[in-house]
Structure formats: C-alpha cells, structure tokens
Design an enzyme around this catalytic site. Structure first.
Site, mmCIF file in Angstrom:
data_model
loop_
_atom_site.group_PDB
_atom_site.id
_atom_site.type_symbol
_atom_site.label_atom_id
_atom_site.label_comp_id
_atom_site.label_asym_id
_atom_site.label_seq_id
_atom_site.Cartn_x
_atom_site.Cartn_y
_atom_site.Cartn_z
ATOM 1 N N GLY A 1 -3.464 10.461 -7.389
ATOM 2 C CA GLY A 1 -3.875 10.835 -6.048
ATOM 3 C C GLY A 1 -2.712 10.979 -5.078
ATOM 4 O O GLY A 1 -2.663 11.909 -4.275
ATOM 5 N N LEU B 1 -0.917 10.860 -18.555
ATOM 6 C CA LEU B 1 0.062 11.118 -17.491
ATOM 7 C C LEU B 1 1.104 10.005 -17.438
ATOM 8 O O LEU B 1 0.863 8.889 -17.883
ATOM 9 C CB LEU B 1 -0.647 11.187 -16.143
ATOM 10 N N TRP C 1 2.313 -2.502 -29.872
ATOM 11 C CA TRP C 1 0.992 -2.426 -30.526
ATOM 12 C C TRP C 1 0.974 -1.374 -31.628
ATOM 13 O O TRP C 1 1.537 -0.284 -31.496
ATOM 14 C CB TRP C 1 -0.075 -2.043 -29.498
ATOM 15 N N TYR D 1 -15.841 5.717 -21.729
ATOM 16 C CA TYR D 1 -15.135 6.353 -20.611
ATOM 17 C C TYR D 1 -15.137 7.877 -20.791
ATOM 18 O O TYR D 1 -15.480 8.630 -19.872
ATOM 19 C CB TYR D 1 -13.711 5.778 -20.589
ATOM 20 N N ARG E 1 1.165 11.339 -29.456
ATOM 21 C CA ARG E 1 0.567 11.580 -28.144
ATOM 22 C C ARG E 1 1.339 12.680 -27.417
ATOM 23 O O ARG E 1 2.499 12.961 -27.734
ATOM 24 C CB ARG E 1 0.644 10.311 -27.274
ATOM 25 N N LYS F 1 -17.161 10.828 -18.478
ATOM 26 C CA LYS F 1 -16.450 11.936 -17.821
ATOM 27 C C LYS F 1 -16.980 13.291 -18.289
ATOM 28 O O LYS F 1 -17.017 14.253 -17.522
ATOM 29 C CB LYS F 1 -14.958 11.830 -18.136
HETATM 30 N N1 LIG Z 1 -3.432 8.251 -15.653
HETATM 31 C C1 LIG Z 1 -3.668 9.063 -16.674
HETATM 32 O O1 LIG Z 1 -2.936 9.082 -17.675
HETATM 33 C C2 LIG Z 1 -4.834 10.026 -16.625
HETATM 34 C C3 LIG Z 1 -4.969 10.976 -17.638
HETATM 35 C C4 LIG Z 1 -6.055 11.844 -17.610
HETATM 36 C C5 LIG Z 1 -6.966 11.789 -16.584
HETATM 37 N N2 LIG Z 1 -6.805 10.854 -15.608
HETATM 38 C C6 LIG Z 1 -7.791 10.824 -14.534
HETATM 39 O O2 LIG Z 1 -7.137 10.953 -13.289
HETATM 40 C C7 LIG Z 1 -7.829 10.234 -12.304
HETATM 41 C C8 LIG Z 1 -6.890 9.312 -11.548
HETATM 42 O O3 LIG Z 1 -6.316 8.386 -12.451
HETATM 43 P P1 LIG Z 1 -5.132 7.427 -12.013
HETATM 44 O O4 LIG Z 1 -4.313 7.168 -13.214
HETATM 45 O O5 LIG Z 1 -4.496 7.933 -10.761
HETATM 46 O O6 LIG Z 1 -5.952 6.083 -11.693
HETATM 47 P P2 LIG Z 1 -5.621 4.876 -10.665
HETATM 48 O O7 LIG Z 1 -4.202 4.855 -10.279
HETATM 49 O O8 LIG Z 1 -6.237 3.674 -11.300
HETATM 50 O O9 LIG Z 1 -6.438 5.271 -9.392
HETATM 51 C C9 LIG Z 1 -7.815 5.231 -9.423
HETATM 52 C C10 LIG Z 1 -8.331 5.250 -8.009
HETATM 53 O O10 LIG Z 1 -9.749 5.217 -8.100
HETATM 54 C C11 LIG Z 1 -10.230 4.449 -7.020
HETATM 55 N N3 LIG Z 1 -11.459 3.791 -7.453
HETATM 56 C C12 LIG Z 1 -11.694 3.109 -8.602
HETATM 57 N N4 LIG Z 1 -12.932 2.598 -8.597
HETATM 58 C C13 LIG Z 1 -13.495 2.955 -7.416
HETATM 59 C C14 LIG Z 1 -14.749 2.705 -6.820
HETATM 60 N N5 LIG Z 1 -15.692 2.000 -7.451
HETATM 61 N N6 LIG Z 1 -14.976 3.229 -5.594
HETATM 62 C C15 LIG Z 1 -14.031 3.928 -4.944
HETATM 63 N N7 LIG Z 1 -12.820 4.203 -5.462
HETATM 64 C C16 LIG Z 1 -12.551 3.707 -6.678
HETATM 65 C C17 LIG Z 1 -9.165 3.435 -6.667
HETATM 66 O O11 LIG Z 1 -9.216 3.264 -5.260
HETATM 67 P P3 LIG Z 1 -8.458 2.058 -4.472
HETATM 68 O O12 LIG Z 1 -6.997 2.428 -4.523
HETATM 69 O O13 LIG Z 1 -9.010 2.097 -3.108
HETATM 70 O O14 LIG Z 1 -8.766 0.791 -5.248
HETATM 71 C C18 LIG Z 1 -7.879 4.098 -7.142
HETATM 72 O O15 LIG Z 1 -7.126 4.608 -6.076
HETATM 73 C C19 LIG Z 1 -8.968 9.510 -13.022
HETATM 74 O O16 LIG Z 1 -10.135 10.247 -12.849
HETATM 75 C C20 LIG Z 1 -8.555 9.515 -14.464
HETATM 76 O O17 LIG Z 1 -9.659 9.538 -15.334
HETATM 77 C C21 LIG Z 1 -5.751 9.988 -15.582
#
Ligand SMILES: NC(=O)c1ccc[n+]([C@@H]2O[C@H](COP(=O)([O-])OP(=O)(O)OC[C@H]3O[C@@H](n4cnc5c(N)ncnc54)[C@H](OP(=O)(O)O)[C@@H]3O)[C@@H](O)[C@H]2O)c1
Length: 325
Positions: A20, A180, A216, A150, A223, A154
């Site tokens: 984000g 990512l 692990w 999960y 990947r 999605k």
């Molecule tokens: N990271 C990866 O490798 C990857 C790969 C593929 C897809 N994605 C997708 O990309 C997206 C972002 O991932 P990310 O890695 O940036 O995750 P992240 O850093 O864990 O961020 C997730 C965000 O979701 C918010 N959130 C979680 N539960 C919530 C709830 N119940 N209500 C409101 N907000 C909530 C959190 O808000 P707060 O900050 O306010 O707690 C947090 O900012 C996800 O949809 C994930 O599936 C990620």
C-alpha cells in the site's frame, strides 16, 4: 477505456501496509492529491465487519463519494502463519471482499462509473499448475494445501466481481502479484515471507557472530519474486486501463530455487556462517513462476527492477530501519 486518476477519490484499503505504501507513491506520481486518497486503518474500520464497511463508504470523503476502490487489505503471512490460521485467513479475506464489493454497489459506485480493483494472489493457483502459470489454468485444480484457504478466498472475490460485472455492469480489475519483496516488507519472523525472513536471519546471525543459520525445508522449491515498486505500478496501471476482472498475473518473469536464493542473500548480507536445512519443515508449492504475457498485452506493463539490485535495496532498508514499526 483509460481512466485518468487525477481528481478521482480513491479508497485504498491496506494502504498503510507494505504494498500500500508504494501504491500511494504511484498515485501521487499520477497527480492524485493526498486528500483524495482515503486509507481506512484497521483500528478504525475492521473491514471484516459489514457495518464498518458501510460506515467507510459513507464517511471516507465527507460530502463526496469514492470513484475508485483499490482493495489491498488482507490478513496474510508465510507458510507457518497460513498453517496456524486457515480459518481466520479464509474468513477475514472472504469477508472483506464480500462486504467491500456489495456495499460499494449499494453506495452507488456503479452508477458513478467507478471501479473496484481487487488484488489477488498466486496462492490461488492449483498446486501442480504447468510452469509458467497461465491465467487460464486458475480453475484447473486445488491449490497447495498450506495456503489454500487464503488462495480460495481471494479467488472467490474474482468470481464475485465477474458475477457483478454480468448482473450489475460493475467495472473492476483483478491482478495476481507473485511473491513481493522490497522496502517496508514485514520482517516479523512469525508472519514474514521468505525474503525478509532470510535477510533478518542473516543480519542478526552476523551481528551475534553465529556460526550457522537454519532454513525451512530442503531448498529444492523454486519461487519468483517481484520488486514491490514494480507491483505497485502494475496495479495502478490496471486501475487505469481495465474495466473487467480478467485475471492478470504480475510477475518478474524468472524463477529461482530457494537454495540459490539463500546463497544470494548470504552473499549480499555478508554473513559468513553455514546454512543448515531443516527438512522436517514444509517446502510449500514445488514451483512458482507466472506467465507475464497478458500483463504486457493488456496493461503495457513489465517488471523493471533486477533481482540483485532489488535485494540490495531491501537489505539496505532493513539495516537502516530494522523493519517497520
Ligand atoms: N506481500 C506479498 O508478497 C503479496 C503477494 C501477492 C499478493 N499480495 C496481496 O497484496 C495485498 C497487500 O499485502 P501486503 O503484503 O502489503 O500486506 P500487509 O503489509 O500485511 O498489509 C495489509 C494491510 O491490510 C490491512 N488490514 C488487514 N486486516 C484488516 C482488517 N480486518 N480491516 C482493515 N484493514 C485490514 C492492514 O491495515 P493496518 O495497517 O491498519 O493494520 C494492513 O495495512 C494483500 O491483498 C495481499 O494478498 C501480497
């Protein structure tokens, strides 16, 4: 139809998270003002609860309404976290998409010509998808068991957007980023993905003067990793150019064995001890690499960052910041 984002009012769920923060930068670079980006924090809007989602649509922009929803909020983690929370991960990810899409419809998003962008996950793919994974194979089998709840939650959001396209003419986009990595990643060893976990292990082992690190699995799985800034650009591009939820992979176009990844991170962090493998721990899905042909064709998008340079920047960020607060 190409949507100009400048002037749009955007609800960016998960906008304070890892991906984000980078999307915010890309929206700003397109001329979107901070006042037009609303980021609902979990402490104020738990989006798994329908009443909070209704309140979000009502209050995000005072007397105005959102034109675009980019839904990133998710409860996510690595293999260990997925194994510990299958019920919660299914519920939370399903409920957030379910409420955000339906309440967006009831709030008039469709009548305003708005759009809903859903970020999916490579965990939705069948366990034994032919490599490179093509979007047409998404329904051809059950996902790898450890991340299936999960991944399926999605994938159900994609089905919902397609059903809403057919019945209500809702405009949307659906992208599936591969794993990512980059600055602002989650470096908490309880819930982090493989790259931040390895970087942290190597940097801490080096600081303590440890002789070995334990990793692990067997290292045999492979990947693909996409630099977070490239993913952010792909998602913003989808928000601009897509009008339907045709699934689109966002990948870097290469694959690396975990064993080679560990050796590379050991080299780049300067850790000088041994690598010990713990084969009692799971490897996860055997291979993952995405076809990126559709992203190039439909979005005009291609990853730009080289893997070594991306890792260097991530390690430098972790050394400077010690993870995010
Ligand atoms: N990271 C990866 O490798 C990857 C790969 C593929 C897809 N994605 C997708 O990309 C997206 C972002 O991932 P990310 O890695 O940036 O995750 P992240 O850093 O864990 O961020 C997730 C965000 O979701 C918010 N959130 C979680 N539960 C919530 C709830 N119940 N209500 C409101 N907000 C909530 C959190 O808000 P707060 O900050 O306010 O707690 C947090 O900012 C996800 O949809 C994930 O599936 C990620």
């Amino acid at each position: 139809m190409h949507d100009q984002l400048t002037g749009k009012r955007i609800i960016l769920t998960g906008g304070a998270g890892f991906l984000g923060r980078h999307i915010v930068e890309h929206l700003r670079a397109r001329g979107v003002s901070d006042g037009n980006i609303f980021i609902p924090r979990r402490r104020d809007f738990d989006l798994t609860d329908m009443a909070n989602v209704q309140r979000l649509y009502r209050t995000a922009f005072a007397n105005a309404k959102a034109d675009l929803v980019i839904h990133l909020a998710a409860e996510v983690g690595g293999i260990g976290a997925n194994r510990a929370n299958p019920g919660r991960y299914f519920y939370a990810n399903m409920a957030m998409a379910l409420h955000l899409i339906e309440q967006g419809r009831l709030d008039g998003l469709i009548e305003r010509g708005g759009k809903f962008v859903q970020v999916g996950t490579i965990c939705a793919y069948p366990k034994f998808t032919p490599v490179p994974f093509k979007e047409d194979d998404l329904w051809n089998g059950y996902p790898e068991e450890t991340n299936a709840p999960y991944g399926v939650a999605k994938k159900a959001a994609w089905q919902m957007l397609d059903a809403y396209r057919i019945q209500y003419a809702m405009r949307s986009a659906y992208v599936l980023p591969v794993n990512l990595y980059g600055p602002w990643d989650n470096f908490d060893l309880e819930s982090s993905h493989v790259i931040p976990a390895l970087i942290r292990k190597c940097v801490e082992a080096q600081a303590r003067g440890d002789q070995e690190i334990v990793c692990w699995g067997t290292g045999a799985a492979s990947r693909e990793f996409l630099y977070v800034d490239d993913a952010a650009e792909g998602i913003v591009r989808a928000a601009e150019v897509m009008g339907d939820p045709t699934p689109i992979n966002l990948g870097a176009g290469f694959e690396i064995k975990i064993k080679d990844l560990v050796e590379l991170i050991v080299k780049l962090t300067g850790f000088e001890g041994r690598i010990v493998w713990d084969p009692t721990k799971p490897d996860g899905q055997p291979r993952r690499q995405l076809s990126v042909e559709k992203a190039a064709r439909l979005l005009g998008w291609k990853a730009q960052m080289t893997f070594e340079e991306g890792l260097r920047r991530t390690i430098a960020w972790y050394r400077a910041n010690g993870g995010r607060a």
